[in-house]
Scaffold this motif. Sequence first.
Motif, PDB file in Angstrom:
ATOM      1  N   LEU A 105     -30.977 -13.416 -12.711  1.00  0.00           N
ATOM      2  CA  LEU A 105     -29.246 -12.922 -12.682  1.00  0.00           C
ATOM      3  C   LEU A 105     -29.462 -12.822 -10.686  1.00  0.00           C
ATOM      4  O   LEU A 105     -28.211 -14.084 -10.326  1.00  0.00           O
ATOM      5  CB  LEU A 105     -28.562 -12.304 -13.250  1.00  0.00           C
ATOM      6  CG  LEU A 105     -26.949 -11.658 -13.488  1.00  0.00           C
ATOM      7  CD1 LEU A 105     -26.117 -12.283 -13.162  1.00  0.00           C
ATOM      8  CD2 LEU A 105     -26.754 -10.398 -14.049  1.00  0.00           C
ATOM      9  N   CYS A 106     -29.782 -12.351 -10.527  1.00  0.00           N
ATOM     10  CA  CYS A 106     -29.363 -12.290  -8.811  1.00  0.00           C
ATOM     11  C   CYS A 106     -30.259 -13.627  -8.134  1.00  0.00           C
ATOM     12  O   CYS A 106     -29.927 -14.237  -7.105  1.00  0.00           O
ATOM     13  CB  CYS A 106     -30.906 -11.238  -8.260  1.00  0.00           C
ATOM     14  SG  CYS A 106     -30.345  -9.212  -9.131  1.00  0.00           S
ATOM     15  N   TYR A 107     -31.333 -14.064  -8.925  1.00  0.00           N
ATOM     16  CA  TYR A 107     -31.506 -15.606  -8.145  1.00  0.00           C
ATOM     17  C   TYR A 107     -30.040 -16.089  -8.516  1.00  0.00           C
ATOM     18  O   TYR A 107     -30.062 -17.540  -7.222  1.00  0.00           O
ATOM     19  CB  TYR A 107     -32.776 -16.122  -9.139  1.00  0.00           C
ATOM     20  CG  TYR A 107     -32.942 -17.512  -8.290  1.00  0.00           C
ATOM     21  CD1 TYR A 107     -34.184 -18.103  -7.488  1.00  0.00           C
ATOM     22  CD2 TYR A 107     -32.400 -18.779  -9.466  1.00  0.00           C
ATOM     23  CE1 TYR A 107     -33.717 -19.297  -7.142  1.00  0.00           C
ATOM     24  CE2 TYR A 107     -32.885 -19.782  -9.194  1.00  0.00           C
ATOM     25  CZ  TYR A 107     -33.305 -20.632  -7.920  1.00  0.00           C
ATOM     26  OH  TYR A 107     -34.112 -21.632  -7.325  1.00  0.00           O
ATOM     27  N   LEU A 108     -29.591 -17.000  -9.469  1.00  0.00           N
ATOM     28  CA  LEU A 108     -28.891 -17.305  -9.908  1.00  0.00           C
ATOM     29  C   LEU A 108     -27.230 -17.351  -8.498  1.00  0.00           C
ATOM     30  O   LEU A 108     -26.596 -18.613  -7.937  1.00  0.00           O
ATOM     31  CB  LEU A 108     -28.691 -17.105 -11.172  1.00  0.00           C
ATOM     32  CG  LEU A 108     -29.029 -17.670 -12.482  1.00  0.00           C
ATOM     33  CD1 LEU A 108     -28.230 -17.782 -14.057  1.00  0.00           C
ATOM     34  CD2 LEU A 108     -29.204 -19.352 -12.208  1.00  0.00           C
ATOM     35  N   LEU A 109     -26.909 -15.726  -8.505  1.00  0.00           N
ATOM     36  CA  LEU A 109     -26.243 -15.673  -7.887  1.00  0.00           C
ATOM     37  C   LEU A 109     -26.079 -15.546  -6.467  1.00  0.00           C
ATOM     38  O   LEU A 109     -25.690 -16.210  -5.276  1.00  0.00           O
ATOM     39  CB  LEU A 109     -25.787 -14.256  -7.727  1.00  0.00           C
ATOM     40  CG  LEU A 109     -24.913 -13.938  -8.879  1.00  0.00           C
ATOM     41  CD1 LEU A 109     -24.671 -12.348  -9.834  1.00  0.00           C
ATOM     42  CD2 LEU A 109     -23.857 -14.482 -10.061  1.00  0.00           C
ATOM     43  N   SER A 110     -27.583 -15.598  -5.673  1.00  0.00           N
ATOM     44  CA  SER A 110     -27.977 -15.115  -4.212  1.00  0.00           C
ATOM     45  C   SER A 110     -27.645 -17.449  -4.232  1.00  0.00           C
ATOM     46  O   SER A 110     -27.521 -17.283  -2.364  1.00  0.00           O
ATOM     47  CB  SER A 110     -29.056 -14.615  -4.006  1.00  0.00           C
ATOM     48  OG  SER A 110     -30.358 -15.897  -4.753  1.00  0.00           O
ATOM     49  N   LYS A 111     -28.231 -17.795  -4.795  1.00  0.00           N
ATOM     50  CA  LYS A 111     -28.294 -19.088  -4.637  1.00  0.00           C
ATOM     51  C   LYS A 111     -27.627 -19.570  -4.916  1.00  0.00           C
ATOM     52  O   LYS A 111     -26.661 -21.118  -4.556  1.00  0.00           O
ATOM     53  CB  LYS A 111     -29.735 -19.842  -5.265  1.00  0.00           C
ATOM     54  CG  LYS A 111     -31.170 -19.475  -4.892  1.00  0.00           C
ATOM     55  CD  LYS A 111     -30.848 -20.060  -3.517  1.00  0.00           C
ATOM     56  CE  LYS A 111     -32.844 -19.818  -3.229  1.00  0.00           C
ATOM     57  NZ  LYS A 111     -33.439 -19.660  -1.605  1.00  0.00           N
TER      58      LYS A 111
END
Length: 251
Positions: free
Chosen positions: A80-86
């Motif tokens: 989830l953090c990867y999807l939001l950060s990118k």
Amino acid sequence: MLSRTVLLSANALKSKGPIGAGLVQASHSLHTSSKSLAPVPALPEKGGQVRHGIIPEELFQLLYPKTGVTGPYMLGTGLLCYLLSKEIYIINHETLSAVSIGAVVIYAIKKFGPSVAAFADKLNEEKVLNAQAVKDVALVGLSQAIEEEKKEQWRAEGRSMLFDAKRNNVAMLLETNFRERIHMVTNEVKKRLDYQIAVQNLNRQMEQEHMVNWVEKSVVGSITPLQEKESIAKCISDLKALARAKASLAV
């Protein structure tokens, strides 16, 4: 990796109830390899265990040997953090709407799911009972057909014995007729032989009578009147002698 993805998606579909089961069955029918000819195992009556309503338990069991208990949670959080950060996924008003709709759906499932599941189970049970009734009727009919077929086979086996008995009867009739004809021929031959014997006896009797008559006639013709008087006198003297002997015996 592809096989694990298919396994996870299948397990997730199973946990969704009848719809998921139907999708899994449809996915099985799409296989075109030789394995599709193998018998498909029966689907479980109940779906697999899930966590938090949608996450299959198999995912936690798959990651537990390598990541421990917190592995799946860290994977989900990191993803989830990867999807939001990118900025692959951007939070907007649609996200709030999706969260609200998801909450309502989860509440509806928790609230009305058991009653709907019970109603669906009741319908399924009625269908199963109807199918069982049809099956029982079919089994009874097939059992009766089997019994009738066994009777017909038994009758067919008895036909050979019946045919043998009829053959024996026909042979006995032929033998009886043959013996009757032999007896009739024997009687006819005996009658003809008896007739020939009777004819011979009659001829012999007639010859004897003729001979006796001829001899008697010849003897009578050869006796002279003097011989006749002498024989009569001899008979009278013999009678007198018999009378005197009888009288002496009486005294």
